[in-house]
Scaffold this motif. Structure first.
Motif, PDB file in Angstrom:
ATOM      1  N   ARG A 165       0.813  -1.213   0.000  1.00 21.04           N
ATOM      2  CA  ARG A 165       0.000   0.000   0.000  1.00 21.04           C
ATOM      3  C   ARG A 165       0.849   1.266   0.000  1.00 21.04           C
ATOM      4  NH1 ARG A 165      -3.108  -0.119   5.085  1.00 21.04           N
ATOM      5  NH2 ARG A 165      -1.336   1.003   5.975  1.00 21.04           N
ATOM      6  N   ILE A 218      -7.377  -0.172   2.212  1.00 20.24           N
ATOM      7  CA  ILE A 218      -6.894  -1.511   1.855  1.00 20.24           C
ATOM      8  C   ILE A 218      -5.839  -1.920   2.874  1.00 20.24           C
ATOM      9  CG2 ILE A 218      -7.340  -1.116  -0.595  1.00 20.24           C
ATOM     10  CD1 ILE A 218      -4.256  -0.756  -0.902  1.00 20.24           C
ATOM     11  N   HIS A 222      -1.839  -5.749  -0.600  1.00 21.78           N
ATOM     12  CA  HIS A 222      -3.184  -5.761  -1.193  1.00 21.78           C
ATOM     13  C   HIS A 222      -3.462  -6.932  -2.115  1.00 21.78           C
ATOM     14  CE1 HIS A 222      -1.413  -4.165  -4.906  1.00 21.78           C
ATOM     15  NE2 HIS A 222      -0.897  -3.160  -4.227  1.00 21.78           N
ATOM     16  N   TYR A 406     -12.166  -7.019   3.155  1.00 20.95           N
ATOM     17  CA  TYR A 406     -11.396  -6.562   1.994  1.00 20.95           C
ATOM     18  C   TYR A 406     -11.304  -7.651   0.930  1.00 20.95           C
ATOM     19  CZ  TYR A 406      -7.392  -5.674  -0.989  1.00 20.95           C
ATOM     20  OH  TYR A 406      -6.585  -5.539  -2.095  1.00 20.95           O
ATOM     21  N   ARG A 410     -12.257  -7.540  -2.922  1.00 22.79           N
ATOM     22  CA  ARG A 410     -11.190  -7.774  -3.900  1.00 22.79           C
ATOM     23  C   ARG A 410     -11.594  -8.777  -4.974  1.00 22.79           C
ATOM     24  NH1 ARG A 410      -7.503 -12.035  -3.055  1.00 22.79           N
ATOM     25  NH2 ARG A 410      -5.556 -11.919  -4.275  1.00 22.79           N
TER      26      ARG A 410
END
Length: 417
Positions: A165, A218, A222, A406, A410
């Motif tokens: 990130r 995020i 990631h 997340y 995703r």
């Protein structure tokens, strides 16, 4: 298509066009014959690599016809190459030699040729080889201005990411997409592998800690290619004010998130090896402390040390000195005590043990963390947990629900499994 059949007659495979557009449904394009003004050098989809990933930049038969009669801008750095039988050729050189009209090259952090220090301002300039203007996106502005985009019909984005990130190329991607949406300019992302794409991990960034080293909610790792990430930026509405970029991703062939990938060109001056890239998400937290993470050595992000760490605990010693990418390394000229992780096993999750142990064994706990740590972590909680002597497993438990949410999000944007 006679020109392209001739171009690829000695390659093993001629790949089928595959575009993914913004959102979840494909956008179809007319594939015209490429301009005959110039000839792009023959690309190599290589038999010796035995189904190794074919990067988006190598799929010239897909995107070259769409550049015909267009004036383009290209976001690129030293990693933006087309692989061929001679090794590789920079995509800017290839397009320029093929008479593609390039108005400007936009350069991210570290510059077009990747020589600048982390955080060092990058100046506008001229590319010595092609004479093209270079517009810095890490100087007076990080977002392209309407004036800088004037006369551009399409933007190519081709930069190698490493899946963390706080690695700022995805922040540059955000601003390029946002500016393009505001000025009605399509963006083509030429996709490349994520060398840390085999896992997701870390705390989710909290909105109040948004910065250029963390723009979106995020985790630290990631688990997306830069093309997948572009789709997430669009799909989650992160461009703001309901804006969506006219986005096309040129997909790779022969890639999954578990495909090992050794980067042929270092993506920035202080990530020189596969080991450094694998350790980077874990050791970069030291950038927000008084511990040196190997800058000023030839083992950047493979060693760490500080004059404040106890010599009785840390046997490894080194002295940071200025070098490429670290003109002013932390603790320059001062003996540091720490660990050498250059031979450590490959990580499949963040390793907090070095950070936790360094805090326990520093001579000055009050000066250990600095304000940058919260920006890197994306939350104040991680520093508080370490200061309160929470174990790595206890800290990881607090990430679980955020990572699950997340990962569910995703899944909508994955182009590769």
């Amino acid at each position: 298509m006679d020109l392209y059949l001739k171009m690829f007659k000695n390659t093993v495979l001629l790949f089928v066009f595959a575009f993914i557009s913004c959102g979840n449904s494909p956008k179809q394009h007319n594939l015209e014959s490429a301009s005959k003004k110039g000839t792009l050098e023959k690309t190599l989809e290589d038999t010796t690599r035995q189904n190794a990933p074919v990067v988006g930049a190598n799929k010239t038969h897909v995107y070259m016809p769409l550049l015909k009669d267009k004036t383009i801008g290209i976001v690129a750095n030293q990693t933006s190459v087309i692989f061929n039988e001679n090794g590789h050729t920079h995509i800017v050189d290839s397009l320029y030699n093929s008479n593609v009209k390039i108005k400007a090259v936009f350069a991210p952090e570290h510059g077009f040729r990747g020589k600048a220090d982390a955080g060092e301002l990058v100046k506008d300039g001229t590319d010595i080889k092609t004479g093209l203007p270079i517009v810095s996106l890490y100087g007076s502005n990080k977002k392209p201005t309407p004036e800088q985009l004037q006369g551009i019909d399409l933007i190519l984005f081709d930069i190698q990411d490493v899946g963390a990130r706080f690695y700022t190329y995805i922040s540059t991607l955000h601003y390029v997409m946002q500016a393009s949406a505001e000025n009605n300019i399509p963006v083509f992302v030429l996709d490349r592998p994520n060398p840390n794409g085999h896992y997701i991990d870390g705390p989710i960034l909290e909105p109040e800690h948004q910065s250029f080293v963390g723009m979106h909610p995020i985790p630290v790792v990631h688990g997306m290619t830069i093309g997948e990430y572009a789709q997430m930026i669009n799909g989650e509405g992160w461009l703001g004010q309901g804006k969506r970029c006219d986005l096309t991703v040129v997909k790779m062939d022969y890639y999954t998130h578990n495909t090992p990938y050794s980067l042929p060109i270092k993506p920035s001056p202080n990530l020189p090896t596969d080991q450094a890239i694998n350790l980077y998400p874990s050791l970069c937290f030291f950038e927000g402390t008084n511990v040196n993470a190997g800058r000023g050595t030839d083992k950047q992000f493979q060693v760490f040390g500080s004059p404040f760490l106890k010599a009785s605990v840390y046997a490894y010693q080194y002295t940071p000195t200025p070098n490429e990418g670290a003109k002013h390394p932390k603790h320059k000229g001062v003996l540091c005590y720490g660990n050498d992780l250059s031979q450590a096993r490959k990580l499949n999750q963040l390793d907090l043990s070095h950070l936790i142990n360094a805090y326990k064994n520093t001579a000055d706990k009050a000066a250990f963390f600095n304000s940058f740590f919260t920006k890197l972590a994306g939350t104040k909680t991680l520093q508080q947990q370490i200061e309160n002597n929470r174990s790595a497993s206890e800290i990881r438990e607090t990430w679980a629900s955020g990572l699950e949410a997340y990962n569910n999000m995703r899944q909508k944007y994955l182009l590769y499994r």
